[in-house]
Scaffold this motif. Structure first.
Motif, mmCIF file in Angstrom:
data_model
loop_
_atom_site.group_PDB
_atom_site.id
_atom_site.type_symbol
_atom_site.label_atom_id
_atom_site.label_comp_id
_atom_site.label_asym_id
_atom_site.label_seq_id
_atom_site.Cartn_x
_atom_site.Cartn_y
_atom_site.Cartn_z
ATOM 1 N N TRP B 57 0.849 -1.193 0.000
ATOM 2 C CA TRP B 57 0.000 0.000 0.000
ATOM 3 C C TRP B 57 0.887 1.245 0.000
ATOM 4 C CZ3 TRP B 57 -5.522 0.594 0.926
ATOM 5 C CH2 TRP B 57 -6.222 -0.625 0.949
ATOM 6 N N PHE B 59 0.633 5.372 0.823
ATOM 7 C CA PHE B 59 -0.122 6.524 1.318
ATOM 8 C C PHE B 59 0.662 7.784 0.964
ATOM 9 C CE2 PHE B 59 -1.766 2.978 3.577
ATOM 10 C CZ PHE B 59 -3.114 3.251 3.705
ATOM 11 N N VAL B 89 -9.037 10.095 -12.246
ATOM 12 C CA VAL B 89 -8.853 8.928 -11.371
ATOM 13 C C VAL B 89 -9.978 8.824 -10.344
ATOM 14 C CG1 VAL B 89 -7.268 7.757 -9.801
ATOM 15 C CG2 VAL B 89 -6.366 9.268 -11.579
ATOM 16 N N CYS B 90 -10.388 9.955 -9.787
ATOM 17 C CA CYS B 90 -11.433 9.961 -8.751
ATOM 18 C C CYS B 90 -12.591 10.865 -9.170
ATOM 19 C CB CYS B 90 -10.854 10.405 -7.408
ATOM 20 S SG CYS B 90 -9.592 9.288 -6.792
ATOM 21 N N ASP B 91 -12.885 10.861 -10.459
ATOM 22 C CA ASP B 91 -14.025 11.614 -11.001
ATOM 23 C C ASP B 91 -13.952 13.110 -10.708
ATOM 24 O OD1 ASP B 91 -14.983 9.268 -11.974
ATOM 25 O OD2 ASP B 91 -16.559 9.009 -10.486
ATOM 26 N N VAL B 93 -13.406 14.521 -7.915
ATOM 27 C CA VAL B 93 -13.843 14.863 -6.553
ATOM 28 C C VAL B 93 -12.628 15.123 -5.657
ATOM 29 C CG1 VAL B 93 -15.223 14.120 -4.574
ATOM 30 C CG2 VAL B 93 -15.872 13.403 -6.883
ATOM 31 N N HIS B 98 -6.236 14.221 -3.102
ATOM 32 C CA HIS B 98 -7.074 13.138 -2.550
ATOM 33 C C HIS B 98 -7.300 12.113 -3.651
ATOM 34 C CE1 HIS B 98 -8.234 17.071 -0.784
ATOM 35 N NE2 HIS B 98 -7.958 16.440 0.336
ATOM 36 N N LEU B 99 -6.333 11.239 -3.786
ATOM 37 C CA LEU B 99 -6.389 10.232 -4.844
ATOM 38 C C LEU B 99 -6.503 8.853 -4.238
ATOM 39 C CD1 LEU B 99 -3.397 11.436 -7.058
ATOM 40 C CD2 LEU B 99 -5.822 11.751 -7.553
ATOM 41 N N ARG B 100 -7.283 8.013 -4.893
ATOM 42 C CA ARG B 100 -7.282 6.610 -4.500
ATOM 43 C C ARG B 100 -7.368 5.766 -5.750
ATOM 44 N NH1 ARG B 100 -11.025 2.505 -3.813
ATOM 45 N NH2 ARG B 100 -10.314 0.854 -2.437
ATOM 46 N N LEU B 105 -3.348 5.619 -1.982
ATOM 47 C CA LEU B 105 -4.323 6.562 -1.432
ATOM 48 C C LEU B 105 -3.590 7.791 -0.895
ATOM 49 C CD1 LEU B 105 -7.381 5.677 0.652
ATOM 50 C CD2 LEU B 105 -5.744 7.206 1.683
ATOM 51 N N SER B 106 -4.110 8.968 -1.205
ATOM 52 C CA SER B 106 -3.513 10.175 -0.637
ATOM 53 C C SER B 106 -4.569 10.992 0.090
ATOM 54 C CB SER B 106 -2.845 11.027 -1.730
ATOM 55 O OG SER B 106 -3.790 11.524 -2.659
ATOM 56 N N THR B 107 -4.128 11.732 1.081
ATOM 57 C CA THR B 107 -5.033 12.587 1.848
ATOM 58 C C THR B 107 -4.397 13.961 2.022
ATOM 59 O OG1 THR B 107 -4.120 12.004 3.994
ATOM 60 C CG2 THR B 107 -5.907 10.640 3.183
#
Lengths: 334, 295
Positions: B57, B59, B89-91, B93, B98-100, B105-107
């Protein structure tokens, strides 16, 4: 069976039936079994999945979210619900947002248990009910333990939602019995409409007023209803939802007739006024039932104060059965 | 500097050209909000790329374009995400920070990913031994309590948590000397967590140094802090570079080009062309559509 025991059994059953479930929290291991003994026996039976953590509410919630992200399910115990403030970022800015902020829905089966409420003399930082601070967050549901709803059903429901849920648990309720099927006492009967427990006079008739309260206020509400009946000849009904948010009583078809023929709706809750669950419920009722409500919805909150430790001072601040009784009388006759 | 395979150099230069293009698009008013480029730090995720597995994973954080491109080689999806175009990648949003995608996954909140990565590492330790969770953080992130709560748990529970610190000496506008007492090494030591610092900008040297440490984590799980002493060439986001002009920070790009001019020129031209093509194509796409909260 007492509410605390029902909750403890629910956790036992959940861990037994679902090997992907973890329970995490501070001081939850046997023989101590948690500050309120709700996790008693869990660690002896499921040592690999019941984890005692350091005093790190933020990271406990974060680790639980990580487990959920990786395909497990997690139930977190926050020793005193007040400390959920320490986990606010993980709950609101990560777990709840993650459900939708990556474009596609990310399941986040996670329950954060928050022992809440006063009447125990624990003072200003160990007695609060923080529901209002978590209201209206997309991807976050709020539930409250009640003496009507079996906690195993509630836990299963929360985990099946696939979004983080806060479960508020009134500390006084732990030691009270669950209501048996149908009867609250010799005067009042109960049934459920959707997930809402409805308490009414056993012999029926239109209620003069209807109370809406979270589970923690049920006994105070029932006590007020008895006094209003016996001393003022006022018949009341009581609605107690399991899920506090989202919650729209006027959207439940089985409740609308009751709400329409009652003389007064009163929403009572613990916690101080200002941006609260009760205000939200009242606003919804005003908008949805404007043509049928006979009076404005009455609201009951605790006094605008920190919660003192000394018992006589605490009593003055927190909602009592008499507070609810006065609000109903004032709403009907004031 | 050691010579690199074309593939590695192409990835380094893809990230460099992508970030430059973002700044250009920003200047033209084509980007919404803000953006954080990783100019100068590209070699960190490129070095780690062959040392991490698809099952690991990752992050990432607010400065994560390089992390994403090193994992997926997908400039189209990333640019579409940043520009809110179809194929994002995330529409659209999540945006830049903030990618998953799968196990990536990023925050956008500093330090927030550390406990989450620890939770994932807890799952991996039990169910997928040999797999790890890698969390990228910066030097500024060490101001957040979440970092220490997570390090403590990772050490107590021997979690396979790889903390990659991109220590670029400046947190937005605040130099490290004004925001960190002590050192990253000292803080890791306080938790009994293994720490390794790297000054090299050379991908081959970094891999040589780091590979055995990561392999060891896989067989004998426990947290590891890898501290890259690196250099942020650009501003934090836009227009917030308050550093006085002076000697430019060390840059792998200039050093590599000096050592390998022909290969650099050839591959950079190709990377620039690729990014220009991607930008033109993505910019022409329709806007991203989102199924909404219940999608």
């Amino acid at each position: 069976m007492r509410v605390g025991e029902n909750l403890n059994r629910a956790l036992h059953g959940l861990l037994r039936d679902d090997p992907s479930v973890y329970v995490l929290g501070e001081d939850i291991l046997d023989p101590y079994g948690g500050a309120f003994k709700i996790t008693k026996g869990l660690s002896e039976r499921f040592p690999d999945r019941v984890l005692a953590t350091p005093l790190s509410e933020g990271a406990i919630a974060g680790v639980a979210a990580g487990l959920a992200l990786a395909g497990d399910k997690a139930v977190v115990e926050i020793m005193f619900g007040d400390f959920a403030a320490l986990a606010f970022d993980q709950i609101v800015n990560f777990a709840a947002k993650s459900v939708t902020m990556y474009g596609r829905r990310v399941p986040m089966p996670l329950v954060v248990r928050c022992p809440s409420g006063g009447h125990r003399g624990y003072g200003p930082t160990h007695s609060q009910t923080l529901q209002k601070h978590f209201l209206g967050v997309p991807g976050l549901s709020l539930f409250e333990v009640t003496p009507f709803h079996d906690n195993r059903v509630v836990l299963d429901r929360m985990l099946a939602l696939g979004e983080p849920c806060l479960l508020f648990e009134d500390k006084v309720l732990y030691t009270r019995p669950m209501y048996g099927e149908g009867a609250v006492d010799e005067l009042f009967a109960w049934r459920t409409v959707d997930d809402v427990a409805v308490v009414e006079l056993a012999d029926g008739g239109d209620p003069d007023y209807t109370l809406i309260v979270p589970g923690g206020l049920v006994h105070r509400a029932v006590s007020a209803m008895r006094a209003l009946l016996l001393e003022h000849d006022l018949a009341g009904a009581l609605l107690v939802p399991s899920r506090l948010h989202p919650f729209d009583p006027a959207g439940v078809p089985g409740l609308v007739p009751l709400l329409a023929r009652t003389g007064l709706v009163c929403v009572a809750e613990d916690g101080t006024a200002g941006g609260t669950w009760g205000e939200h419920v009242a606003a919804g009722l005003h908008a949805r039932l404007w043509g049928t409500l006979r009076r404005p919805v009455a609201l009951v909150s605790s006094a605008p104060s920190v919660i003192p430790t000394a018992v006589h001072l605490e009593r003055e601040v927190l909602v009592q059965d008499t507070t609810i009784r006065s609000a109903v009388l004032e709403g009907l006759h004031g | 500097m050691n010579g690199l395979a074309d593939e590695d150099l192409a990835l380094l230069l893809l990230i460099r050209c992508f970030e430059r293009k973002l700044l250009a698009l920003f200047e033209q008013g084509e980007l919404n909000g803000t953006t954080h480029t990783c100019l100068g730090q590209e070699y960190v995720p490129v070095s780690l790329r062959p040392l991490l597995r698809d099952s690991d994973w990752i992050f990432s954080n607010h400065r994560g374009h390089g992390h994403y491109l090193a994992r997926f080689d997908d400039p189209e999806g990333l640019l579409a995400e940043i520009m809110g175009r179809k194929g994002a990648v995330c529409d659209g949003v999540g945006g830049s920070q903030h990618l998953r995608r799968g196990r990536y996954l990023s925050t956008g909140v500093q330090g927030q990913s550390m406990p989450v990565a620890a939770g994932v590492a807890l799952h991996l330790r039990r169910h997928e031994p040999g797999t790890l969770a890698c969390a990228y953080i910066g030097d500024g992130t060490w101001g957040e309590g979440a970092v220490y709560e997570a390090l403590n748990m990772a050490a107590l529970w021997r979690l396979p948590l790889l903390v990659v610190v991109e220590h670029n000496g400046i947190a937005q506008s605040t130099p490290t000397s004004a925001q960190m007492a002590g050192t990253v090494a000292g803080r890791a030591a306080a938790f009994g967590v293994r720490h390794h610092a790297l000054d090299a900008l050379d991908v081959t040297a970094v891999r040589h140094e780091v590979a055995p440490l990561i392999e060891e984590m896989r067989t004998d799980p426990g947290p590891l802090v890898l501290e890259f002493r690196t250099h942020r060439l650009g501003p934090h986001s836009k227009g917030d570079d308050v550093r006085p002009p002076g000697a430019p920070p060390a840059d792998w790009y200039a050093a590599y080009r000096a050592a390998h001019p022909a290969q650099s020129a050839r591959i950079e031209a190709a990377a620039r062309d690729r990014v220009e093509r991607v930008a033109a194509e993505v910019t022409a796409r329709p806007l991203a559509s989102w199924g909404g909260a219940c999608a």
